[in-house]
Scaffold this active site. Structure first.
Site, PDB file in Angstrom:
ATOM      1  N   CYS A 131     -43.107 111.913  35.441  1.00  0.00           N
ATOM      2  CA  CYS A 131     -43.159 110.694  35.669  1.00  0.00           C
ATOM      3  C   CYS A 131     -44.625 110.224  35.570  1.00  0.00           C
ATOM      4  O   CYS A 131     -45.508 111.264  34.930  1.00  0.00           O
ATOM      5  CB  CYS A 131     -42.738 110.229  36.960  1.00  0.00           C
ATOM      6  N   GLY A 168     -47.578 109.698  37.940  1.00  0.00           N
ATOM      7  CA  GLY A 168     -48.512 110.317  38.915  1.00  0.00           C
ATOM      8  C   GLY A 168     -47.935 111.484  39.675  1.00  0.00           C
ATOM      9  O   GLY A 168     -48.823 112.335  40.237  1.00  0.00           O
ATOM     10  N   ASN A 169     -46.699 111.897  39.391  1.00  0.00           N
ATOM     11  CA  ASN A 169     -45.957 113.012  40.102  1.00  0.00           C
ATOM     12  C   ASN A 169     -46.006 113.013  41.526  1.00  0.00           C
ATOM     13  O   ASN A 169     -46.272 113.992  42.266  1.00  0.00           O
ATOM     14  CB  ASN A 169     -46.601 114.461  39.509  1.00  0.00           C
ATOM     15  N   THR A 170     -46.040 112.031  42.197  1.00  0.00           N
ATOM     16  CA  THR A 170     -46.167 111.863  43.660  1.00  0.00           C
ATOM     17  C   THR A 170     -44.710 111.285  44.168  1.00  0.00           C
ATOM     18  O   THR A 170     -44.514 111.247  45.297  1.00  0.00           O
ATOM     19  CB  THR A 170     -47.042 111.189  44.198  1.00  0.00           C
ATOM     20  N   CYS A 171     -43.988 110.437  43.430  1.00  0.00           N
ATOM     21  CA  CYS A 171     -42.844 109.605  43.828  1.00  0.00           C
ATOM     22  C   CYS A 171     -41.454 110.256  42.913  1.00  0.00           C
ATOM     23  O   CYS A 171     -40.717 110.890  43.319  1.00  0.00           O
ATOM     24  CB  CYS A 171     -42.929 108.214  43.541  1.00  0.00           C
ATOM     25  N   ARG A 172     -41.405 109.527  41.785  1.00  0.00           N
ATOM     26  CA  ARG A 172     -40.167 109.512  41.022  1.00  0.00           C
ATOM     27  C   ARG A 172     -39.784 111.246  40.542  1.00  0.00           C
ATOM     28  O   ARG A 172     -38.731 111.763  40.820  1.00  0.00           O
ATOM     29  CB  ARG A 172     -40.070 108.948  39.899  1.00  0.00           C
ATOM     30  N   ASP A 188     -40.540 102.432  39.021  1.00  0.00           N
ATOM     31  CA  ASP A 188     -41.654 103.294  39.926  1.00  0.00           C
ATOM     32  C   ASP A 188     -41.575 102.354  41.186  1.00  0.00           C
ATOM     33  O   ASP A 188     -42.066 101.406  41.388  1.00  0.00           O
ATOM     34  CB  ASP A 188     -43.037 103.180  39.019  1.00  0.00           C
TER      35      ASP A 188
END
Length: 168
Positions: free
Chosen positions: A8, A10-14, A138
């Site tokens: 994804c 920022g690689n902090t959620c999805r 997102d």
């Protein structure tokens, strides 16, 4: 061991949610191929943890703990080592394909791959149904309810991905 890479922004959620759902689902399925998932982002700033709403949504969805996750920027090694790369949006898929043309054949949006939907602009000219969106929205900055909806959408797609990989 075959590697599935979820990507994804920022690689902090999805992508960490998808990765953790995938690894959890694979751990429950004793039979089938040996797969493991990882995740990366296209625009990562430091080693940020998963967002607090992503952590809560995963805990509530399946008791999955994302507290140890740290954001990771996509690298050539990630792409080379992955058997399959699943993005959260068509834009991310196209960006990865442009950066790594040799990986074109293994990069899809998660929804295209999970639901066997033809790409919007593939070489054969086949077009997906207009109502279908290949993107997972997102949730960044959204409420916990938005994150929970995203986690549920990811869980449904990941289940289809696991079933498909198990058959291959």
């Amino acid at each position: 061991m075959k590697k599935v890479l979820f990507v994804c922004t920022g690689n902090t959620c999805r992508s960490p949610m998808a990765m953790s759902i995938f690894n959890y689902a694979v751990s429950l399925k004793a039979a089938g191929p040996d797969f493991m998932a990882s995740s990366a982002g296209l625009s990562v700033y430091g080693d940020e943890p998963a967002s607090s709403n992503a952590i809560t949504a995963m805990k509530e969805l399946a008791g999955i703990d994302l507290t140890g996750h740290r954001a990771h920027m996509l690298s050539r090694d990630d792409v080379d080592e992955a058997t399959l790369i699943l993005t959260m949006s068509a834009g991310q898929k196209n960006y990865i394909r442009s950066l790594f043309p040799g990986a074109y054949h293994k990069v899809f949006t998660i929804k295209e791959y999970a639901y066997d939907v033809p790409e919007q602009n593939n070489k054969s000219g086949v077009k997906a149904a207009p109502a279908f969106s290949p993107d997972i929205a997102d949730p960044y900055g959204g409420s916990l309810a938005v994150y929970k909806l995203c986690a549920q959408e990811l869980a449904q797609a990941v289940e289809k991905v696991v079933e498909k990989l198990k058959k291959s």
